[in-house]
Design a protein around this motif. Structure first.
Motif, mmCIF file in Angstrom:
data_model
loop_
_atom_site.group_PDB
_atom_site.id
_atom_site.type_symbol
_atom_site.label_atom_id
_atom_site.label_comp_id
_atom_site.label_asym_id
_atom_site.label_seq_id
_atom_site.Cartn_x
_atom_site.Cartn_y
_atom_site.Cartn_z
ATOM 1 N N THR B 199 0.838 -1.205 0.000
ATOM 2 C CA THR B 199 0.000 0.000 0.000
ATOM 3 C C THR B 199 0.868 1.247 0.000
ATOM 4 O O THR B 199 2.094 1.178 -0.146
ATOM 5 C CB THR B 199 -0.932 -0.006 1.230
ATOM 6 O OG1 THR B 199 -1.789 1.112 1.176
ATOM 7 C CG2 THR B 199 -0.133 0.052 2.522
ATOM 8 N N GLY B 200 0.250 2.370 0.158
ATOM 9 C CA GLY B 200 0.955 3.644 0.187
ATOM 10 C C GLY B 200 0.632 4.474 -1.037
ATOM 11 O O GLY B 200 0.167 3.951 -2.047
ATOM 12 N N PRO B 201 0.894 5.759 -0.934
ATOM 13 C CA PRO B 201 0.566 6.668 -2.038
ATOM 14 C C PRO B 201 1.319 6.328 -3.309
ATOM 15 O O PRO B 201 0.905 6.730 -4.398
ATOM 16 C CB PRO B 201 1.006 8.036 -1.504
ATOM 17 C CG PRO B 201 1.109 7.878 -0.035
ATOM 18 C CD PRO B 201 1.454 6.460 0.224
ATOM 19 N N GLY B 202 2.427 5.594 -3.202
ATOM 20 C CA GLY B 202 3.221 5.294 -4.397
ATOM 21 C C GLY B 202 2.798 4.008 -5.104
ATOM 22 O O GLY B 202 3.462 3.567 -6.033
ATOM 23 N N VAL B 203 1.717 3.362 -4.648
ATOM 24 C CA VAL B 203 1.326 2.074 -5.224
ATOM 25 C C VAL B 203 0.038 2.231 -6.015
ATOM 26 O O VAL B 203 -0.868 2.944 -5.597
ATOM 27 C CB VAL B 203 1.146 1.037 -4.099
ATOM 28 C CG1 VAL B 203 0.605 -0.262 -4.645
ATOM 29 C CG2 VAL B 203 2.458 0.822 -3.381
ATOM 30 N N LYS B 204 -0.022 1.554 -7.158
ATOM 31 C CA LYS B 204 -1.234 1.687 -7.973
ATOM 32 C C LYS B 204 -2.349 0.768 -7.489
ATOM 33 O O LYS B 204 -3.461 1.200 -7.257
ATOM 34 C CB LYS B 204 -0.902 1.370 -9.441
ATOM 35 C CG LYS B 204 -0.177 2.511 -10.121
ATOM 36 C CD LYS B 204 0.105 2.155 -11.580
ATOM 37 C CE LYS B 204 1.036 3.168 -12.219
ATOM 38 N NZ LYS B 204 1.921 2.547 -13.214
ATOM 39 N N LYS B 205 -2.040 -0.530 -7.376
ATOM 40 C CA LYS B 205 -3.083 -1.467 -6.943
ATOM 41 C C LYS B 205 -2.828 -1.855 -5.498
ATOM 42 O O LYS B 205 -2.076 -2.775 -5.205
ATOM 43 C CB LYS B 205 -3.067 -2.716 -7.834
ATOM 44 C CG LYS B 205 -3.677 -2.486 -9.205
ATOM 45 C CD LYS B 205 -3.691 -3.776 -10.001
ATOM 46 C CE LYS B 205 -2.323 -4.047 -10.598
ATOM 47 N NZ LYS B 205 -2.242 -5.327 -11.321
ATOM 48 N N ARG B 206 -3.435 -1.117 -4.593
ATOM 49 C CA ARG B 206 -3.197 -1.401 -3.181
ATOM 50 C C ARG B 206 -4.033 -2.600 -2.745
ATOM 51 O O ARG B 206 -5.134 -2.810 -3.233
ATOM 52 C CB ARG B 206 -3.597 -0.199 -2.332
ATOM 53 C CG ARG B 206 -2.663 0.966 -2.547
ATOM 54 C CD ARG B 206 -3.220 2.223 -1.946
ATOM 55 N NE ARG B 206 -2.780 3.352 -2.768
ATOM 56 C CZ ARG B 206 -3.265 4.566 -2.658
ATOM 57 N NH1 ARG B 206 -4.226 4.808 -1.794
ATOM 58 N NH2 ARG B 206 -2.816 5.527 -3.426
ATOM 59 N N GLY B 207 -3.506 -3.363 -1.812
ATOM 60 C CA GLY B 207 -4.299 -4.487 -1.338
ATOM 61 C C GLY B 207 -3.439 -5.488 -0.613
ATOM 62 O O GLY B 207 -2.241 -5.285 -0.403
ATOM 63 N N ASN B 208 -4.073 -6.590 -0.211
ATOM 64 C CA ASN B 208 -3.363 -7.643 0.483
ATOM 65 C C ASN B 208 -3.026 -8.741 -0.500
ATOM 66 O O ASN B 208 -3.892 -9.201 -1.246
ATOM 67 C CB ASN B 208 -4.203 -8.183 1.633
ATOM 68 C CG ASN B 208 -4.277 -7.180 2.757
ATOM 69 O OD1 ASN B 208 -3.275 -6.855 3.372
ATOM 70 N ND2 ASN B 208 -5.464 -6.635 2.998
ATOM 71 N N TYR B 209 -1.761 -9.126 -0.504
ATOM 72 C CA TYR B 209 -1.299 -10.119 -1.462
ATOM 73 C C TYR B 209 -0.776 -11.322 -0.691
ATOM 74 O O TYR B 209 -0.126 -11.170 0.343
ATOM 75 C CB TYR B 209 -0.161 -9.544 -2.310
ATOM 76 C CG TYR B 209 -0.588 -8.431 -3.234
ATOM 77 C CD1 TYR B 209 -0.707 -8.663 -4.615
ATOM 78 C CD2 TYR B 209 -0.863 -7.161 -2.756
ATOM 79 C CE1 TYR B 209 -1.090 -7.644 -5.475
ATOM 80 C CE2 TYR B 209 -1.258 -6.140 -3.593
ATOM 81 C CZ TYR B 209 -1.363 -6.379 -4.957
ATOM 82 O OH TYR B 209 -1.745 -5.371 -5.798
ATOM 83 N N LEU B 210 -1.046 -12.501 -1.201
ATOM 84 C CA LEU B 210 -0.470 -13.704 -0.614
ATOM 85 C C LEU B 210 0.806 -13.999 -1.381
ATOM 86 O O LEU B 210 0.749 -14.273 -2.589
ATOM 87 C CB LEU B 210 -1.461 -14.861 -0.717
ATOM 88 C CG LEU B 210 -1.113 -16.076 0.098
ATOM 89 C CD1 LEU B 210 -1.142 -15.763 1.584
ATOM 90 C CD2 LEU B 210 -2.064 -17.223 -0.224
ATOM 91 N N ILE B 211 1.947 -13.884 -0.714
ATOM 92 C CA ILE B 211 3.218 -13.916 -1.438
ATOM 93 C C ILE B 211 4.123 -14.975 -0.821
ATOM 94 O O ILE B 211 4.263 -15.033 0.415
ATOM 95 C CB ILE B 211 3.913 -12.549 -1.369
ATOM 96 C CG1 ILE B 211 3.007 -11.489 -1.979
ATOM 97 C CG2 ILE B 211 5.250 -12.576 -2.089
ATOM 98 C CD1 ILE B 211 3.544 -10.091 -1.881
ATOM 99 N N PRO B 212 4.755 -15.807 -1.638
ATOM 100 C CA PRO B 212 5.701 -16.792 -1.115
ATOM 101 C C PRO B 212 6.889 -16.078 -0.459
ATOM 102 O O PRO B 212 7.355 -15.049 -0.969
ATOM 103 C CB PRO B 212 6.157 -17.563 -2.349
ATOM 104 C CG PRO B 212 5.124 -17.303 -3.365
ATOM 105 C CD PRO B 212 4.555 -15.966 -3.077
ATOM 106 N N ILE B 213 7.340 -16.638 0.654
ATOM 107 C CA ILE B 213 8.477 -16.039 1.343
ATOM 108 C C ILE B 213 9.721 -16.194 0.479
ATOM 109 O O ILE B 213 9.941 -17.258 -0.113
ATOM 110 C CB ILE B 213 8.657 -16.709 2.715
ATOM 111 C CG1 ILE B 213 7.493 -16.268 3.611
ATOM 112 C CG2 ILE B 213 9.980 -16.333 3.352
ATOM 113 C CD1 ILE B 213 7.225 -17.194 4.732
ATOM 114 N N GLY B 214 10.501 -15.139 0.391
ATOM 115 C CA GLY B 214 11.684 -15.178 -0.454
ATOM 116 C C GLY B 214 11.505 -14.437 -1.762
ATOM 117 O O GLY B 214 12.473 -14.189 -2.473
ATOM 118 N N THR B 215 10.296 -14.056 -2.077
ATOM 119 C CA THR B 215 10.067 -13.298 -3.304
ATOM 120 C C THR B 215 10.763 -11.947 -3.203
ATOM 121 O O THR B 215 10.621 -11.251 -2.197
ATOM 122 C CB THR B 215 8.560 -13.040 -3.492
ATOM 123 O OG1 THR B 215 7.876 -14.260 -3.309
ATOM 124 C CG2 THR B 215 8.264 -12.438 -4.841
#
Lengths: 192, 350, 204, 340, 226
Positions: B199-215
């Motif tokens: 998130t943050g003002p610098g992000v276009k698609k804000r939201g919660n992402y499920l991301i593999p650790i190490g990405t």
């Protein structure tokens, strides 16, 4: 003159504060005011010695009057004060090591504290009786302690301040003392 | 380059998940559950990444009567806990069963911020009848999500200075951590991914992402889309997070969020520093009633000993509230971090 | 003659401005130049006399009782000085008040007796005491002059500014004493710093 | 990805900042002082206008020149020097010779602020300490009051204002007396309503209680002032002088105490000076009580008619001690931790 | 020889030295002090007497010689010898040996500390004819105007201290008035800006006059015997 005891106390403590109005005891005021704890212990020691030496001075004065030798006043005051301090030091060391640890290092310093001698001289000059002398000593000691502790508090703050290099040390302490002295002028006329 | 271990898959491997031995809540002993949690590699997912099995191992001379599930977002901008509470209720309650058994606690309180009514309602609806669980709403304020603050808000107890929650009879586990325990332990799996708020003002698609650790962050941010004026990438939230110098940094178990700020916010935080004027705003802001004003001044003049001995420096958990409110823009928390580091070094050397 | 011994006390080791000793009389009796002068001379008298005596007797006094005897000697000369001042002028005695007696506890005197006179020959001790005494008097005059000129518009009771001058009463109050001495110390610090900076420039 | 081509910014947390800053706080204090200032000029005319501009300009210039001489960035922009000058002007009697006012400004800035390390380190409130020094230096001039609302106040400057530097001023024949002076020496009490509105004589800025309170309320509303300080002072003064008045009705009433002299200006704008007042909560309360008690004691039993200045300076002097002695209890210390 | 004995041997001469030094120096000091005291005693006594005389003659304008009286057993009598402690009345006489007035010391609480003054009474006319400050710590430039302000000193040309009819108390209380508002001879015209010090003087006058005036008036004839 009829001076009430409360007047004597307030006068010695605030209106004519020994340090800030009479400039007595400036050396310890400058030397031992770096830290609040030390300052309050020193204040306690001075107050105690003041009481003791006030009693002694009263006795000496009576004695000198009896033998009609006023010229021995100064010399006997200083000798008695110096030996009283030594005696007090020994007694405290023997009976209360804890108190000695707290006050011990200050006691020898007090011998050359002009506030003590000044107190003895003033109370004699003012012709105070025994009770009045005690109250006077108490007031002077309390006033000395108040001034010392306030100064210590301010100096602890000044230690962590951006003071210009030239004022560090005694100069800034004197400036603070000057302002404090003006502040204590507000008490003038109290207790009358 | 950031210090990282780079793993490359073995080309000939089958790329299948190899499950371990499942751990059943009914049959396992407390020691087995704690062991299983360690095996699964579960850590505090709120941001601190403190190993959960260490936390749950209650020392022999202490006992715990209350388990607190921390459903309060640890910082503004982050919403992962909220999502978990809306989507993984069953996992949460399963996790609670494991933790209750492991710690011997007799009751459970789930603390949720008062403005998240949907999460409160959905958890209440799905709560199993046989669990001694209550759900309580707490005031919305930063840093309510900090362990100590939550304990005080829910139980009116205080963690002693220098102590742990167990010293006042409770243990606090993050809601996402609880959900992971409830999800992974029955299957015998390890933790390999987590949900992250980008998130943050610098992000276009804000939201919660499920991301593999190490990405790598670069990859994650590419998916979310960066704006042109982005200047600062923060791991974690705005109050306690760390800026990164390279986007090659990987996402770790402790990464609860990715915050991207732009020129605009940057400029507003880089302002002229004045001397402390003693406005006492920082004293009012400090959640644990320290005196940041004085400590800031002491730190400036390197009086670290006094900070530690007279002003409880070591109790500061660096929530950043004091720096936030300081009108003189003094980087107080930064000073405290440096001071703590120096004191720790000194102690280690001694 | 060892002029260095004399000059040292006057300037380089000035008891007030450099060693910051003997503060009580320095502050208390400098509200006018006359008082400052009288106090300075009285102190110098006691300083010289006691230094002489201490130096004369330095081999006669055992170490253990030296402080006691020094105090005795100093107190004697202070008493003598007090009576002499009274004989000269009651008014000056009244203006200086108890502070004459308090010369006893002026650390400058005991300090010189202990640090110099008890270890050096009579001639040298007298020189040293005279230097310190003059230095002390000089410092007192510095304060007394500033305080009297600003505080009363006079110098040794001679009108300096003419009658329209509005005196700064503060200067003759206790507070003014603190401020004036503080300002002098500031000046000395400033000069010291300038000198140090210059030295550095030269060496660099 | 554009972001990959430029270096990322590295900073420590927190990455958010509240919008208030020190110079804004200081600037708002100036704004809060404006009603008082305007009323002062209205009631005392040209004398007040000259006085206030002279003290403010002198204070700002002194600080600016000092910074320049020491090759530092000028600190005038933080508005604190302007506040010092303005406050000093507001506490002076209107017909005080201007050269004394200038001297006061210079002393306030140089001796009380700069020597102590500048903004944030001054132990005493510069304006008040400056005034105390002026009072000690020129006791007659600073207790010579000038009546308000003279008919020719906008056309005539009191002759004393323009006295040559370092000379004794001659005063216009008109003389005013402050309500406190009247009370102390002539036992005449002024109407409280007059004092509330500012119809009495006194220092330039202390006469109108209403406008001072208005300015204070503005600062409190913007969270730029600690309301506990004035409120505690007022309460202490009211209770203490009320008790004394109850037992001895010849002493002034609590209302008179509150609205006379520098009480309002001092409690609202001087005692609340953030730098020289304590920062801990309990320290602030004790500090305010000390001020309240001391001002009543000086007014009732002391030699001086007014003691607000000395009371606040005394409060300033003990602030470091109060900060040390009355710390807040840190979380997790002192009280027992668990319910066990 | 064993250890303690050896210590004694070496210690003995030391303590003898100490006693010798202390006693010798003590003796010398005592000698010095006593001789100075004896030498200066008369000069100092004369100096003090002169200072006192100057002050007395100032508060009793026209006086050229003086005599000291004390109160003994309710009776005023001339002081013979040095005396000690009693309240002293200094009677002043002019060139023709006529009584000018009686001076006495008074004191009271001032602004900063106690103020000591010398007052000159004319018991015949029941007025105060002079006031001189002996010792005060009043604020310089303000309170010390009680010594220096000529307008204030004018109060003491003839300040009324008339006794009431029974002769035991003052008819009118000496009160302080603001500068320029004096309307009765028993009022004190104050100093602007030094109200407290002026008030203190008024209080001292009142106390001293009400205590001493009856005595002075009753014994006015006795003072005339030179």
């Amino acid at each position: 003159m009829n001076e009430s005891l409360s007047y004597i106390f307030i006068n010695a403590c605030l209106v004519n504060n020994f340090v800030l109005a009479y400039f007595l005891g400036i050396c310890p005021f400058i030397g031992v005011s770096g830290n609040i704890g030390t300052a309050s212990r020193m204040g306690g020691a001075v107050m105690f010695v003041m009481l003791v030496s006030s009693i002694c001075a009263y006795g000496i004065h009576l004695m000198l009057e009896a033998i009609n030798a006023p010229f021995l006043q100064l010399i006997s005051f200083i000798v008695v004060i110096a030996s009283t301090v030594q005696l007090v030091e020994m007694i405290i060391k023997k009976f209360s090591p804890a108190l000695f640890r707290a006050l011990g290092i200050f006691l020898p310093l007090i011998t050359t504290n002009c506030a003590i001698l000044g107190l003895a001289l003033f109370q004699t000059a003012k012709g105070y009786n025994f009770i009045e002398s005690l109250v006077y000593a108490l007031g002077a000691g309390a006033g000395f302690t108040i001034a010392l502790v306030i100064m210590a508090g301010i100096r602890e703050d000044l230690d962590i301040a951006d003071t210009p290099k030239v004022v560090r040390g005694t100069a800034i302490i004197l400036m603070v003392a000057g302002i404090l002295s003006l502040t204590f002028m507000g008490f003038a006329g109290l207790g009358g | 380059m950031v210090m990282s271990i780079f793993l490359e898959p073995f080309p000939a491997s089958g790329q299948t998940v190899d499950p371990g031995a499942p751990c059943k809540v009914d049959s396992a002993t407390p020691a087995e559950i704690i062991n299983a949690i360690q095996e699964a590699g579960i850590v505090g997912l709120g941001g601190a990444a403190f190993p959960t099995h260490v936390k749950l191992k209650i020392p022999k001379d202490k006992s715990v009567d209350t388990l607190i599930i921390n459903g309060v977002e640890c910082e503004p901008y982050l919403t992962t806990d909220h999502r978990v509470m809306l989507e993984q209720q069953d996992d949460i309650f399963m996790g609670i069963r494991y933790i209750l058994k492991a710690t011997g606690a007799r009751r459970v309180i789930i603390g949720i911020e008062a403005n998240k009514a949907d999460a409160i309602i959905s958890l209440q609806e799905r709560a199993p009848y046989d669990l001694p669980v209550t759900i309580e709403a707490v005031k919305v304020k930063y840093p309510q999500g900090a362990e100590k603050m939550l304990i005080t808000a829910l139980l009116a107890r205080e963690v002693p200075s220098g102590g742990l929650p167990a010293d006042c009879g409770c243990v606090v586990v993050n809601v996402a951590t609880t959900a992971e325990i409830g999800r992974l332990l029955p299957l015998g799996r390890g933790i390999i991914e987590r949900s992250i708020t980008i998130t943050g003002p610098g992000v276009k698609k804000r939201g919660n992402y499920l991301i593999p650790i190490g990405t790598p962050l670069r990859y994650a941010l590419e998916q979310a889309g960066l704006k042109k004026n982005a200047t600062r990438v923060i791991l974690g939230g705005p109050m306690m997070g760390f800026t990164v110098s390279s986007l090659d940094v990987p996402i770790t178990k402790g990464t609860s969020g990715l915050l991207v700020l732009t020129d605009k916010e940057s400029q507003s935080t880089i302002r002229k520093e004045y001397a402390c004027i003693g406005c006492s705003h920082c004293l009012d802001a400090c959640p644990i009633f320290l005196n940041p004003s004085r400590m800031g001044r002491l730190a400036k003049f390197e009086q670290y000993d006094i900070m530690e001995k007279e002003y409880n420096l070591m109790d500061c958990f660096e929530c950043g509230s004091c720096s936030y409110v300081c009108p003189s823009n003094i980087p107080l928390v930064h000073y405290f971090r440096v001071a703590k580091g120096i004191i720790r070094d000194k102690k280690a050397a001694a | 003659m060892d002029t260095n011994t004399f000059i040292k006390g006057l300037w380089k080791d000035n008891p007030v401005f450099v060693q910051v000793l003997g503060m009580c009389p320095t502050l208390a009796v400098t509200n006018s130049a006359t008082n400052a002068m009288a106090m300075g001379l009285a102190t110098a008298f006691v300083l010289i006399m006691s230094s002489t005596l201490v130096s004369l007797l330095r081999n006669f006094i055992p170490k253990q009782v030296r402080i006691a005897t020094f105090i005795l000697i100093i107190a004697t000369f202070v008493t003598v000085a007090e009576y002499l001042i009274q004989a000269i002028s009651i008014d000056i005695h009244k203006a200086l008040g108890a502070f004459i007696a308090l010369i006893v506890v002026n650390c400058v005197i005991l300090g010189r007796a202990e640090a110099f006179a008890s270890k050096n020959s009579v001639g040298k001790s007298i020189l040293d005491a005279a230097g310190m005494g003059v230095g002390f008097t000089f410092a007192l005059l510095c304060l007394g002059a500033v305080r009297e000129i600003l505080g009363s518009g006079t110098f040794f009771e001679y009108q300096v500014f003419g009658h329209g001058y509005e005196p700064w009463v503060l200067m003759i109050l206790p507070g003014g004493g603190f401020f004036t001495l503080g300002a002098w110390l500031l000046l000395f610090n400033y000069m010291k710093e300038r000198k140090a900076a210059k030295m550095q420039e030269i060496s660099a | 990805m554009n972001v990959l081509n430029k270096p990322l910014e590295i900073r420590t947390s927190p990455h958010l900042k509240s919008s208030v800053s020190t110079n804004q706080i200081m600037f708002n204090v100036v704004i809060a002082l404006l009603p008082v200032t305007i009323f002062a000029i209205y009631s005392f005319g040209l004398a007040a206008l000259l006085m206030l501009s002279v003290t403010t300009i002198a204070a700002v210039l002194t600080e600016h020149i000092y910074c320049r001489l020491n090759n530092k960035e000028s600190t005038v922009g933080d508005w604190s020097a302007a506040i010092t000058g303005l406050l000093l002007g507001l506490t002076l009697p209107p017909a005080l010779p201007l050269w004394m006012a200038v001297l006061g400004s210079i002393v306030s800035i140089m001796l009380v602020k700069v020597l102590f390390g500048g903004l944030g380190y001054n132990v005493f409130n510069p304006a008040l300490a400056g005034r105390a020094i002026l009072q000690a230096a020129f006791p007659v001039a600073i207790t010579t009051w000038h009546p308000a609302f003279l008919a020719d106040r906008f056309t005539h400057i009191p002759s004393s204002s323009l006295a040559w530097p370092f000379t004794t001023a001659t005063y216009d024949a008109v003389a005013g007396a402050t309500p406190l002076g009247n009370m102390k020496f002539n036992h005449v009490a002024a109407e409280v309503s007059d004092m509330v509105l500012g119809m009495t004589s006194g220092s330039i800025g202390e006469t109108s209680a209403v406008l001072i309170l208005l300015g204070g309320a503005y600062l409190v509303a913007r969270n730029m002032m600690n309301w506990k300080i004035p409120v505690t002072i007022f309460l202490t003064v009211a209770v203490f002088s009320g008790i004394v008045h109850f037992f001895n009705p010849t002493t002034p009433t609590p209302l008179f105490m509150l609205f006379s002299g520098g009480m309002m200006l001092g409690a609202v704008f001087m005692a609340t000076d953030m730098v020289s007042s304590p920062i801990t909560d309990r320290g602030i309360i004790v500090y305010s009580m000390i001020i309240g008690i001391m001002v009543v004691v000086i007014r009732l039993w002391g030699g001086l008619p007014e003691g607000m200045m000395y009371a606040i300076l005394m409060g300033n002097a003990v602030s470091p001690l109060l900060n040390r002695a009355l710390k807040s209890r840190v979380y997790g210390t002192g009280r027992k931790g668990g319910a066990k | 020889m064993n250890q303690p004995e050896l210590e004694q041997m070496t210690a003995a001469p030391n303590s003898w030295h100490m006693i010798r030094a202390l006693a010798g120096i003590g003796l010398m000091c005592a000698l010095l002090i006593v001789s100075t005291y004896e030498l200066t005693f008369d000069i100092i006594k004369q100096n003090k007497a002169e200072v006192l005389e100057r002050a007395i003659f100032k508060v009793l304008p026209g006086a050229e010689s003086k005599a000291i009286f004390i109160v003994k057993d309710g009776q005023v009598e001339k002081l013979i010898g040095d005396g000690n402690g009693e309240t002293r009345y200094y009677a002043g006489f002019d060139a023709n040996d006529d009584l000018v007035g009686v001076a006495l010391e008074a004191g009271g609480q001032g602004f900063q500390d106690v103020i000591h003054i010398l007052l000159g009474f004319n018991p015949e006319k029941q007025i105060i004819i002079g006031m001189q400050v002996l010792e005060s710590k009043e604020t310089p430039g303000l309170g010390d105007k009680i010594e220096k302000d000529p307008a204030f000193q004018k109060n003491f040309e003839a300040l009324d201290v008339a006794l009431s009819d029974d002769g035991s108390s003052l008819k009118n209380e000496i009160v302080f008035k603001k500068n320029g508002t004096k309307s009765n001879p028993w009022e004190l015209d104050g100093i602007t800006g030094a109200t407290i010090s002026s008030k203190a003087i008024a209080a001292i006058l009142q106390a001293s006059a009400s205590q001493n005036m009856p005595v002075l008036y009753k014994n006015r004839e006795k003072f005339k015997q030179q």
